[in-house]
Design a protein around this motif. Structure first.
Motif, PDB file in Angstrom:
ATOM      1  N   MET A   1       8.918  -2.160   1.008  1.00  0.00           N
ATOM      2  CA  MET A   1       7.478  -2.306   0.803  1.00  0.00           C
ATOM      3  C   MET A   1       6.761  -1.494   1.886  1.00  0.00           C
ATOM      4  SD  MET A   1       5.169  -5.746   1.131  1.00  0.00           S
ATOM      5  CE  MET A   1       5.459  -6.527  -0.431  1.00  0.00           C
ATOM      6  N   ARG A   2       5.687  -0.819   1.486  1.00  0.00           N
ATOM      7  CA  ARG A   2       4.935  -0.034   2.445  1.00  0.00           C
ATOM      8  C   ARG A   2       4.103  -0.952   3.319  1.00  0.00           C
ATOM      9  NH1 ARG A   2       4.431   5.645   0.466  1.00  0.00           N
ATOM     10  NH2 ARG A   2       6.362   5.807  -0.706  1.00  0.00           N
ATOM     11  N   GLN A   3       3.525  -0.365   4.377  1.00  0.00           N
ATOM     12  CA  GLN A   3       2.822  -1.183   5.356  1.00  0.00           C
ATOM     13  C   GLN A   3       1.547  -1.785   4.778  1.00  0.00           C
ATOM     14  OE1 GLN A   3       2.429   0.421   9.320  1.00  0.00           O
ATOM     15  NE2 GLN A   3       0.339  -0.349   9.442  1.00  0.00           N
ATOM     16  N   GLU A   4       0.727  -0.972   4.091  1.00  0.00           N
ATOM     17  CA  GLU A   4      -0.565  -1.478   3.610  1.00  0.00           C
ATOM     18  C   GLU A   4      -0.430  -2.672   2.678  1.00  0.00           C
ATOM     19  OE1 GLU A   4      -4.142  -0.373   3.842  1.00  0.00           O
ATOM     20  OE2 GLU A   4      -3.157  -0.084   5.772  1.00  0.00           O
ATOM     21  N   PRO A   5       0.430  -2.581   1.640  1.00  0.00           N
ATOM     22  CA  PRO A   5       0.590  -3.759   0.780  1.00  0.00           C
ATOM     23  C   PRO A   5       1.112  -4.965   1.558  1.00  0.00           C
ATOM     24  CG  PRO A   5       1.568  -1.813  -0.228  1.00  0.00           C
ATOM     25  CD  PRO A   5       1.196  -1.423   1.149  1.00  0.00           C
ATOM     26  N   PHE A   6       2.017  -4.699   2.527  1.00  0.00           N
ATOM     27  CA  PHE A   6       2.552  -5.772   3.368  1.00  0.00           C
ATOM     28  C   PHE A   6       1.412  -6.472   4.117  1.00  0.00           C
ATOM     29  CE2 PHE A   6       5.829  -7.784   5.836  1.00  0.00           C
ATOM     30  CZ  PHE A   6       5.333  -7.886   7.121  1.00  0.00           C
ATOM     31  N   VAL A   7       0.556  -5.670   4.737  1.00  0.00           N
ATOM     32  CA  VAL A   7      -0.560  -6.265   5.488  1.00  0.00           C
ATOM     33  C   VAL A   7      -1.481  -7.019   4.548  1.00  0.00           C
ATOM     34  CG1 VAL A   7      -2.615  -5.714   6.825  1.00  0.00           C
ATOM     35  CG2 VAL A   7      -0.468  -4.586   7.351  1.00  0.00           C
ATOM     36  N   ARG A   8      -1.808  -6.404   3.393  1.00  0.00           N
ATOM     37  CA  ARG A   8      -2.723  -7.063   2.460  1.00  0.00           C
ATOM     38  C   ARG A   8      -2.163  -8.389   1.998  1.00  0.00           C
ATOM     39  NH1 ARG A   8      -3.916  -2.033   0.223  1.00  0.00           N
ATOM     40  NH2 ARG A   8      -2.215  -2.283  -1.277  1.00  0.00           N
ATOM     41  N   GLN A   9      -0.841  -8.422   1.780  1.00  0.00           N
ATOM     42  CA  GLN A   9      -0.254  -9.627   1.212  1.00  0.00           C
ATOM     43  C   GLN A   9      -0.253 -10.773   2.230  1.00  0.00           C
ATOM     44  OE1 GLN A   9       3.770  -9.058  -0.046  1.00  0.00           O
ATOM     45  NE2 GLN A   9       3.897 -11.029  -1.070  1.00  0.00           N
ATOM     46  N   HIS A  10      -0.019 -10.422   3.480  1.00  0.00           N
ATOM     47  CA  HIS A  10       0.223 -11.498   4.453  1.00  0.00           C
ATOM     48  C   HIS A  10      -0.944 -11.805   5.365  1.00  0.00           C
ATOM     49  CE1 HIS A  10       4.316 -11.768   3.155  1.00  0.00           C
ATOM     50  NE2 HIS A  10       4.549 -10.498   3.414  1.00  0.00           N
ATOM     51  N   THR A  11      -1.999 -10.978   5.343  1.00  0.00           N
ATOM     52  CA  THR A  11      -3.126 -11.232   6.236  1.00  0.00           C
ATOM     53  C   THR A  11      -3.704 -12.636   6.098  1.00  0.00           C
ATOM     54  OG1 THR A  11      -3.694  -8.902   6.332  1.00  0.00           O
ATOM     55  CG2 THR A  11      -5.422 -10.460   6.890  1.00  0.00           C
ATOM     56  N   PRO A  12      -3.853 -13.180   4.884  1.00  0.00           N
ATOM     57  CA  PRO A  12      -4.413 -14.543   4.810  1.00  0.00           C
ATOM     58  C   PRO A  12      -3.612 -15.544   5.640  1.00  0.00           C
ATOM     59  CG  PRO A  12      -4.292 -13.579   2.632  1.00  0.00           C
ATOM     60  CD  PRO A  12      -3.598 -12.628   3.550  1.00  0.00           C
ATOM     61  N   ARG A  13      -2.282 -15.459   5.610  1.00  0.00           N
ATOM     62  CA  ARG A  13      -1.492 -16.431   6.374  1.00  0.00           C
ATOM     63  C   ARG A  13      -1.626 -16.181   7.871  1.00  0.00           C
ATOM     64  NH1 ARG A  13       4.261 -17.204   3.739  1.00  0.00           N
ATOM     65  NH2 ARG A  13       3.996 -19.283   4.598  1.00  0.00           N
ATOM     66  N   TRP A  14      -1.751 -14.915   8.290  1.00  0.00           N
ATOM     67  CA  TRP A  14      -1.930 -14.646   9.712  1.00  0.00           C
ATOM     68  C   TRP A  14      -3.266 -15.197  10.188  1.00  0.00           C
ATOM     69  CZ3 TRP A  14      -0.525  -8.803   9.030  1.00  0.00           C
ATOM     70  CH2 TRP A  14       0.822  -8.715   8.706  1.00  0.00           C
ATOM     71  N   GLU A  15      -4.281 -15.041   9.340  1.00  0.00           N
ATOM     72  CA  GLU A  15      -5.587 -15.571   9.733  1.00  0.00           C
ATOM     73  C   GLU A  15      -5.560 -17.092   9.774  1.00  0.00           C
ATOM     74  OE1 GLU A  15      -8.257 -13.795   7.018  1.00  0.00           O
ATOM     75  OE2 GLU A  15      -8.411 -11.935   8.162  1.00  0.00           O
TER      76      GLU A  15
END
Lengths: 228, 326
Positions: free
Chosen positions: B1-15
């Protein structure tokens, strides 16, 4: 991966991830100590004025406060306030156990009671020698207590990549190479044009045919990262 | 998986993790955490650890890795704070665990006792035999001050320079002076016990010389009436501080089957636990010394009786506390 000259110490958490601690050396710790001392002197002066009203009772109370501040001022802050006295907080430092866990009462008491020995012979002479000669900088109190003074992690901002035409690289890149290209693109905003071009040209065959190597690399970075 | 989709997918849980951590990061124990924290925090934290490992393995951008590492470090800080149970069960610690601790370290305690009382008794006898010896320890001006403090004709207070000094002033002074000496004696153990031995011996010498001199010039009764009440706890506290320091020094000199570093760390912990009791005894002794010992009007028998009683109780506490009934 930490090089031998780094001040970074790695330790593995129970979850199996490696966390890095950036240990602090002599100068920031000394500055933090100076700040703490000034704060304490200020507190003493304020107290003297307040307790002057109370005469002899005030002097007795002042002795008690003096005692508490001399020995326990760092302990209370380290255990109750995320491991940092006000002076350390200003310098961005904190005290932790050497396995990365936050410092507790026994360790904080040990390192601060032993401050007396670190202070010998004159103004932290032994402590400074210990700091300069231990592998991860520790004074004698830190050695016995099993603590480290490290930098607090600053929040890292992650701005979006600069605008460029997304394009795939001429040949597949290894993961470290991908990381280098993306890292370049992230820092592009903070470089002037000449510097950016100079660095981009280091990519060699990847940007050899491009009129604007920096933009070329930025485009490749966007492709790697998966931006539209 | 590329970085951008990875960040988009998991940002809610990080927040969500960041939001769960924020209330915990003030003064420890000040505000209770929100009720659902215990339910959500572990899963969020483990997920963030996994994402950090993935980001490193997939060589994502260094900024993303740093951001995740900082988040995981904050979670780690909150998760693994060691239980601050120092004050809980303190009564049990005091009555049962502490005497056991002292008995476990009988050797340094006995050594400290000898190092303190040996010179003290020796100097008392020596000064009684040859009174001029006291001038090798104190100079004439200090001696005159001490003599006036214990003058039998003193109608106001003993042990004080001026009768106008208040009890509370002396209380604060004794706390600072005596506990400070105790802490220094403990810390001195780090110099392979040399400083501890010096402090113990020096205190013994001065105390013994003063005692011998005062007895010699006839102020003995006033001295004993002053010191009877608090000398038990105070001398015991000095002995315990010395024992803690000697234990620390011994770890440096003879670490046993451990590395010196490990031996020092363990000895430091044990030493601090010994100092808990010593600090309390110093406080108790300062209280007695300030508010009871200096009163001239209390008859000698009462003073001696109270002093013996306190010392006896302390000995019983240390010898019998925490023993299992067979």
């Amino acid at each position: 991966m930490t090089a031998a000259l780094d001040t970074v110490r790695a330790f593995e958490t129970p979850e199996g991830v490696e966390l890095h601690l950036h240990t602090a050396g002599l100068v920031p710790r000394a500055l933090a100590w100076v700040l703490d001392t000034l704060i304490r002197i200020g507190a003493y002066i304020a107290l003297v004025f307040m307790l002057l009203e109370l005469g002899k009772l005030g002097v007795g109370l002042f002795f008690i406060v003096l005692f508490a501040m001399e020995w326990f001022y760092p302990v209370l802050f380290e255990v109750l306030w995320q491991g940092a006295t006000p002076g350390k907080r200003v310098l961005g430092l904190k005290v932790v156990h050497d396995d990365g866990t936050p410092v507790g009462w026994p360790a904080s008491l040990v390192r601060n009671l032993l401050r007396f020995v670190d202070f010998l012979p004159l103004f932290y002479g032994l402590g400074i020698i210990s700091l300069l000669f231990s592998t991860e900088p520790r004074r004698l109190g830190d050695h016995v207590a099993g603590t480290l003074v490290v930098y607090r992690d600053e929040p890292v901002s992650q701005p979006p990549l600069p605008e460029a035409r997304t394009r795939p690289p001429a040949r597949p890149l290894r993961p470290e190479e991908q990381q280098a290209v993306v890292s370049f693109a992230e820092r592009l905003a903070g470089m002037n044009t000449e510097r950016a071009q100079e660095l981009a040209r280091l990519a060699g065959p990847l940007v050899a045919l491009a009129p604007d190597p920096a933009a070329e690399l930025a485009g490749i970075a966007r492709h790697i990262v998966g931006s539209a | 998986m590329r970085q951008e989709p990875f960040v988009r997918q998991h940002t809610p849980r990080w927040e969500a993790l960041e939001a769960a951590l924020k209330p915990l990061e003030g003064v420890r124990g000040a505000t209770p955490p929100p009720p659902d924290t215990a339910a959500r925090l572990p899963a969020l934290y483990r997920a963030a650890c996994q994402h950090l490992a993935l980001a490193r393995a997939r060589a994502y951008s260094p900024r993303l890795i740093a951001r995740l590492a900082a988040l995981v470090a904050r979670g780690h800080q909150q998760f693994y704070t060691r239980g601050g149970g120092a004050l809980r069960g303190w009564l049990r610690f005091l009555l049962s665990d502490y005497p056991q601790l002292v008995r476990r370290h009988a050797a340094p305690v006995l050594a400290a006792t000898l190092l303190l009382f040996g010179p003290m008794l020796g100097l008392t006898v020596a000064v009684l035999e040859r009174p001029e010896l006291v001038y090798t320890v104190l100079d004439a001006a200090e001696l005159r001050g001490i003599e006036s403090m214990y003058d039998p004709d003193n109608q106001a207070r003993w042990g004080r320079k001026r009768e106008a000094d208040s009890d509370l002033l002396m209380f604060g002074y004794y706390i600072r002076n005596n506990t400070g000496i105790g802490f220094q004696t403990f810390a001195g153990g780090l110099t392979a016990g040399l400083l501890t031995v010096f402090f113990l011996g020096y205190n013994g010498v001065v105390l013994g010389a003063v005692e011998g001199h005062l007895i010699g010039i006839g102020h003995g009764e006033s001295l004993y009436r002053f010191t009877a009440g608090h000398s038990g706890p105070e001398l015991l506290a000095i002995v315990l501080s010395g024992a803690a320091g000697l234990h620390l020094g011994w770890a440096l000199l003879a670490p046993g089957g451990r590395t010196r570093r490990l031996a020092l760390v363990e000895a430091g912990r044990e030493g601090v636990r010994l100092m808990y009791g010593a600090a309390l005894l110093f406080l108790f002794a300062a209280f007695i010394e300030a508010f009871w010992s200096s009163i001239v009007s209390i008859p000698a028998l009462v003073k001696y009786g109270v002093g013996a009683g306190i010392a006896g109780l302390l000995l019983l506490w240390l010898l019998l506390g925490g023993r299992q009934r067979t």
